[in-house]
Design a protein around this motif. Structure first.
Motif, mmCIF file in Angstrom:
data_model
loop_
_atom_site.group_PDB
_atom_site.id
_atom_site.type_symbol
_atom_site.label_atom_id
_atom_site.label_comp_id
_atom_site.label_asym_id
_atom_site.label_seq_id
_atom_site.Cartn_x
_atom_site.Cartn_y
_atom_site.Cartn_z
ATOM 1 N N GLN A 1 0.820 -1.208 0.000
ATOM 2 C CA GLN A 1 0.000 0.000 0.000
ATOM 3 C C GLN A 1 0.853 1.258 0.000
ATOM 4 O OE1 GLN A 1 -3.003 0.060 3.016
ATOM 5 N NE2 GLN A 1 -4.108 1.757 2.074
ATOM 6 N N GLY A 2 1.967 1.232 0.732
ATOM 7 C CA GLY A 2 2.844 2.387 0.775
ATOM 8 C C GLY A 2 3.864 2.419 -0.340
ATOM 9 N N SER A 3 3.875 1.386 -1.174
ATOM 10 C CA SER A 3 4.838 1.291 -2.267
ATOM 11 C C SER A 3 4.144 0.736 -3.510
ATOM 12 C CB SER A 3 6.007 0.375 -1.850
ATOM 13 O OG SER A 3 6.974 0.280 -2.867
ATOM 14 N N PRO A 4 3.185 1.520 -4.076
ATOM 15 C CA PRO A 4 2.326 0.979 -5.133
ATOM 16 C C PRO A 4 3.060 0.778 -6.452
ATOM 17 C CG PRO A 4 1.911 3.306 -4.847
ATOM 18 C CD PRO A 4 2.854 2.914 -3.745
ATOM 19 N N LEU A 5 2.504 -0.107 -7.261
ATOM 20 C CA LEU A 5 2.973 -0.320 -8.615
ATOM 21 C C LEU A 5 2.407 0.761 -9.525
ATOM 22 C CD1 LEU A 5 2.266 -4.151 -8.586
ATOM 23 C CD2 LEU A 5 4.514 -3.072 -8.346
ATOM 24 N N ARG A 6 2.928 0.809 -10.738
ATOM 25 C CA ARG A 6 2.470 1.823 -11.697
ATOM 26 C C ARG A 6 1.420 1.270 -12.652
ATOM 27 N NH1 ARG A 6 0.400 4.999 -14.327
ATOM 28 N NH2 ARG A 6 1.184 6.869 -15.358
ATOM 29 N N THR A 7 1.482 -0.031 -12.968
ATOM 30 C CA THR A 7 0.602 -0.579 -13.992
ATOM 31 C C THR A 7 -0.151 -1.808 -13.498
ATOM 32 O OG1 THR A 7 2.263 -2.066 -14.963
ATOM 33 C CG2 THR A 7 2.208 0.214 -15.779
ATOM 34 N N ILE A 8 -1.319 -2.004 -14.085
ATOM 35 C CA ILE A 8 -2.133 -3.179 -13.783
ATOM 36 C C ILE A 8 -1.444 -4.430 -14.295
ATOM 37 C CG2 ILE A 8 -4.367 -4.266 -14.244
ATOM 38 C CD1 ILE A 8 -5.499 -1.364 -14.524
ATOM 39 N N ALA A 9 -0.763 -4.328 -15.432
ATOM 40 C CA ALA A 9 -0.061 -5.492 -15.982
ATOM 41 C C ALA A 9 1.008 -5.994 -15.018
ATOM 42 C CB ALA A 9 0.559 -5.135 -17.330
ATOM 43 N N ARG A 10 1.735 -5.091 -14.381
ATOM 44 C CA ARG A 10 2.760 -5.507 -13.416
ATOM 45 C C ARG A 10 2.110 -6.153 -12.194
ATOM 46 N NH1 ARG A 10 6.905 -8.144 -12.070
ATOM 47 N NH2 ARG A 10 8.130 -7.326 -10.306
ATOM 48 N N ALA A 11 0.989 -5.604 -11.757
ATOM 49 C CA ALA A 11 0.281 -6.216 -10.636
ATOM 50 C C ALA A 11 -0.171 -7.621 -10.993
ATOM 51 C CB ALA A 11 -0.912 -5.354 -10.247
ATOM 52 N N SER A 12 -0.602 -7.825 -12.232
ATOM 53 C CA SER A 12 -1.015 -9.160 -12.662
ATOM 54 C C SER A 12 0.143 -10.138 -12.597
ATOM 55 C CB SER A 12 -1.572 -9.097 -14.090
ATOM 56 O OG SER A 12 -1.871 -10.380 -14.578
ATOM 57 N N ALA A 13 1.327 -9.669 -12.969
ATOM 58 C CA ALA A 13 2.492 -10.548 -12.927
ATOM 59 C C ALA A 13 2.833 -10.974 -11.504
ATOM 60 C CB ALA A 13 3.686 -9.859 -13.578
ATOM 61 N N LEU A 14 2.520 -10.140 -10.520
ATOM 62 C CA LEU A 14 2.829 -10.450 -9.120
ATOM 63 C C LEU A 14 1.680 -11.141 -8.401
ATOM 64 C CD1 LEU A 14 4.586 -7.128 -8.012
ATOM 65 C CD2 LEU A 14 5.668 -9.283 -8.695
ATOM 66 N N ALA A 15 0.490 -11.099 -8.989
ATOM 67 C CA ALA A 15 -0.690 -11.633 -8.316
ATOM 68 C C ALA A 15 -0.645 -13.156 -8.245
ATOM 69 C CB ALA A 15 -1.953 -11.187 -9.039
ATOM 70 N N LYS A 16 -1.386 -13.673 -7.290
ATOM 71 C CA LYS A 16 -1.579 -15.114 -7.147
ATOM 72 C C LYS A 16 -2.998 -15.319 -6.643
ATOM 73 C CE LYS A 16 0.667 -14.869 -2.590
ATOM 74 N NZ LYS A 16 1.809 -15.349 -1.786
#
Length: 766
Positions: free
Chosen positions: A441-456
């Motif tokens: 939360q205090g260190s957000p990503l910039r893109t949804i695509a990057r979040a998808s790569a980290l998601a599980k």
């Protein structure tokens, strides 16, 4: 409304600066101390509206405003005005000013007054549908400056986020008359630049205003970080009510009483993520002694603040503080000079889904300690959602009344549009983030695509408001027991637009399974260069849900050459099955009369439920390829080539017909074709209780000897229908769609979250 007044002021440890005041004194400490005096300064530069038009028919009781109107018009339904300010000129006591959905420039003043028996009402005909935004060059610091008395402002959105040039807004909705109300409105992103003096909603006594109420509003993102002179709701007069409001993300106090405030009732508000929850104070008076006495603070939830409830300045000994829930204050829950707090609950409120930055669900769980614990004498008759209060043994504390345990989720295709559940894994995306960050939360990503790569599995991806470049793909899958949720924390606040040089023809291409995409706006209207988008939200996975999004202006500039396109696509090409499209707004899709471009396009099993679709080249809702076993229920489909197509053909993975599809409770109006079967269809499809009217070639055309039953063939009587502007597709009380639907396959709630119960209304709105 009781005899009451509204005000503008300051908060615990805040310099007393009034909304329309320039000379804000120096900074103030974080401790609760008396604020110094203020002096009025004409920083807002609000120009007076012209004198009332004496030639206008004084007997008129309804005036109309629409973005398609003109201020030279008479203000009738057929010939509406263009601006609210012009309607105010023409209004007389008893007038209701109907404002159609659309975007209107703010920075205006209304001065006309009603009377005790003939109020003037400004009403957004769709709640939050009439949106007030900063003009290209702002000259005023107030979005809407009302000086009239006996005036109601009901249901508007004031969005100060897109400041362009000139004076930044310091106040959203401001009223300086008497006996007025501000209700059901959404005021946000005000005072976000340099520190100013003001707030989201203000009621002021400087012009001798009194007795104004602030009821059932949502107010958030008010004031720049650390600014001590911006408030969610500020009230400077006596005898007012501040009730049933949801207030968060405020740089100083959620609710602030000052100047001439006295005998103010502050009850059933839910306040979080502010410096201070509620300030009860008086001083620097305009029309009184400046002593705040006999005010009452009851039944409020104040969570996640530095201070909870604070007395400040000149206060009497008769203010009362009872039955408030105070939790997670880093300094003091109460800091009172003369008052005494009783019946305080010091425990977590147990919101359904607490998200500090907004976008959560701040209703109560069944185990909340706030349930039935409110003081009955301070209870409001309804809550923020309009539900009756109390629903149990006593009123609940906070803005929302708990109306029973949350329903057990029903299997698709009728999933209740519940808020995103809490998941053990969370990632955050923000326009201020970086893809080299952790995603915390205090260190957000910039893109949804990057979040998808980290998601599980069991992950919620929280996407903050802002504009994001589209043309990306998400491929990670959840599981049946652990879905992945992509969630815009403010509905339609995360906006996906074409990048500077587009290289992909899909705004968001999802290939993951067990994925939900919730609450985004996809706007393809401004192609900057490169490939034109053919699809807005596309999913090729299985068991996916696309819910609560707004997708518009997709494929408008494509050549009509036989290549398909759609706003929302649920596809079987990659062997996807079972997709659900729920409660989305889809409009302005494809060039005129192109038969290859669709609104919602489904080639799997699943559901299309509760959507509003208009102005689509071909079908508003189209089933093809491997589609079968689809529920199409409670949609409103208008002003398109075809309303609903049920068919199959050009198969990918199967060759059986589209069968066991059920089309119920839909409004299909003013299209070339209404409801039609095409291609390969079976004998078990059903068509029941649909309103099908004024489709120019035919209303219903079915195959295999099938017959539609329960059909309503009559004008749906929309609140405000237009083929070219922004229609309001709610139905009027006299609509023939009312109560004529079937409960079979009907969703649990409508597109606005209202319960769908017998007798069911046909269409997306109950």
């Amino acid at each position: 409304m009781k005899l009451s007044v509204n005000y503008l002021s300051q908060t615990a440890g805040a310099t007393a600066c009034m909304v329309l005041l320039a000379a804000c004194g120096g900074g103030q400490s974080d401790s609760a101390s008396q604020a110094p005096g203020m002096t009025l300064a004409a920083t807002t530069q609000v120009s007076d509206e012209p004198a009332a038009d004496a030639s206008y028919n004084a007997a008129a009781t309804a005036l109309y405003v629409a973005t398609t109107g003109a201020d030279s018009n008479p203000g009738t339904s057929a010939k509406p005005f263009k601006t609210i300010a012009r309607a105010a000129q023409a209004a007389t006591p008893g007038t209701v000013v109907h404002v159609a959905p659309g975007v209107y420039e703010g920075g205006f003043r209304t001065s006309t007054s009603g009377t005790p028996t003939a109020r003037i009402r400004y009403v957004s005909d769709t709640r939050w549908g009439a949106k007030i935004v900063p003009p290209a060059t702002s000259a005023n610091a107030v979005a809407w400056d009302n000086r009239g008395s006996y005036v109601d402002i009901d249901g508007f959105e004031v969005d100060g986020s897109a400041h362009k040039a000139g004076t930044r807004w310091a106040v959203g909705l401001y009223t300086a008359g008497s006996f007025g109300t501000v209700t059901n409105s959404h005021v946000h992103h005000v005072g976000q630049g340099a520190c100013a003096s003001g707030g989201g909603i203000g009621a002021d006594s400087y012009y001798k205003g009194a007795s104004n109420d602030v009821l059932a509003n949502v107010v958030h993102d008010i004031g720049a970080a650390g600014c001590k002179t911006m408030f969610g709701v500020f009230v400077n007069s006596a005898d007012s009510d501040v009730k049933n409001n949801l207030i968060y993300g405020v740089s100083q106090a959620g609710v602030q009483l000052w100047h001439d405030a006295a005998r103010v009732s502050v009850s059933h508000n839910t306040i979080f993520a502010a410096h201070t929850g509620i300030v009860v104070g008086g001083g620097d008076p305009y029309v009184s002694s400046g002593v705040n006495d006999y005010s009452r603070v009851a039944n409020n939830i104040v969570v996640d603040t530095q201070y909870g409830v604070v007395e400040q300045g000149n206060v009497g000994s008769n203010n009362t503080y009872t039955n408030n829930l105070m939790h997670q204050q880093t300094a003091y829950p109460y800091l009172l000079i003369k008052g005494v707090a009783v019946a305080t609950i010091a425990a977590a409120p147990q919101f359904v889904n607490y998200v500090r930055t907004g976008g959560g669900d701040y209703q109560l769980q069944a185990t909340s300690p706030a349930i039935d614990k409110g003081a009955a004498a301070d209870a409001t008759p309804t809550d923020l959602n309009g539900k009756a209060r109390p629903a149990g043994a006593g009123p609940d504390i906070g803005a929302y009344e708990f109306n029973g345990a949350a329903p057990t989720p029903t299997p698709n295709p009728n999933p209740a549009p519940n808020p995103v559940p809490s998941t053990p894994n969370n990632l955050y995306v923000s326009t201020t983030g970086s893809d080299s960050n952790s995603g915390a939360q205090g260190s957000p990503l910039r893109t949804i695509a990057r979040a998808s790569a980290l998601a599980k599995p069991n992950t919620t991806v929280h996407v903050a408001p802002g504009t994001y470049a589209g043309g990306f793909k998400t491929t990670t899958s959840g599981t049946a027991a652990g879905r992945i949720y992509y969630y815009s924390t403010t509905k339609w606040g995360a906006k996906i637009v074409p990048p500077a040089n587009s290289s992909n023809n899909i705004a968001w291409d999802n290939r993951g399974n067990y994925v939900d995409i919730i609450g985004f706006e996809v706007d393809g209207s401004k192609l900057q260069g490169g490939t034109v988008w053919r699809s807005g939200l596309y999913t090729g996975g299985s068991y996916d849900v696309i819910r609560g999004n707004r997708v518009h202006h997709i494929a408008n500039t494509l050549a009509c050459n036989g290549s398909g396109a759609s706003a929302i696509g649920v596809d079987s090409y990659y062997k996807g099955i079972k997709g659900d499209v729920i409660n989305n707004f889809v409009h302005d899709i494809g060039p005129a009369n192109c038969k290859y471009i669709q609104g919602i396009y489904v080639s799997t099993s699943g559901s299309v439920v509760g959507n509003v679709v208009y102005r689509v080249s071909e079908a508003a809702i189209h089933l093809w390829h491997d589609a079968t076993n689809v529920i199409i229920a409670n949609n409103t489909a208008v002003a398109s080539g075809t309303g609903i197509v049920v068919g199959a053909g050009d198969f990918y993975n199967r060759s059986a017909p589209n069968d066991y599809t059920h089309v119920v409770n839909n409004i299909v109006y003013d299209n070339r074709y209404g409801i039609t079967e095409q291609g390969s269809t079976g004998t078990h499809n059903t068509y029941r209780n649909n309103l099908v009217y004024q489709n120019s070639i035919y209303n219903i055309s079915l195959k295999n000897g099938l017959k539609a039953t329960g059909t309503v063939s009559a004008d749906p009587q929309f609140v405000s229908y237009t083929r070219t502007g922004t229609p309001d597709l709610h139905v009027r009380a006299s609509s023939p769609a009312k109560g004529k639907g079937t409960t079979d396959y009907a969703p649990a709630t409508d597109i606005e979250g209202k319960p769908v119960t017998a007798p069911v209304t046909i269409g997306a709105y109950q």
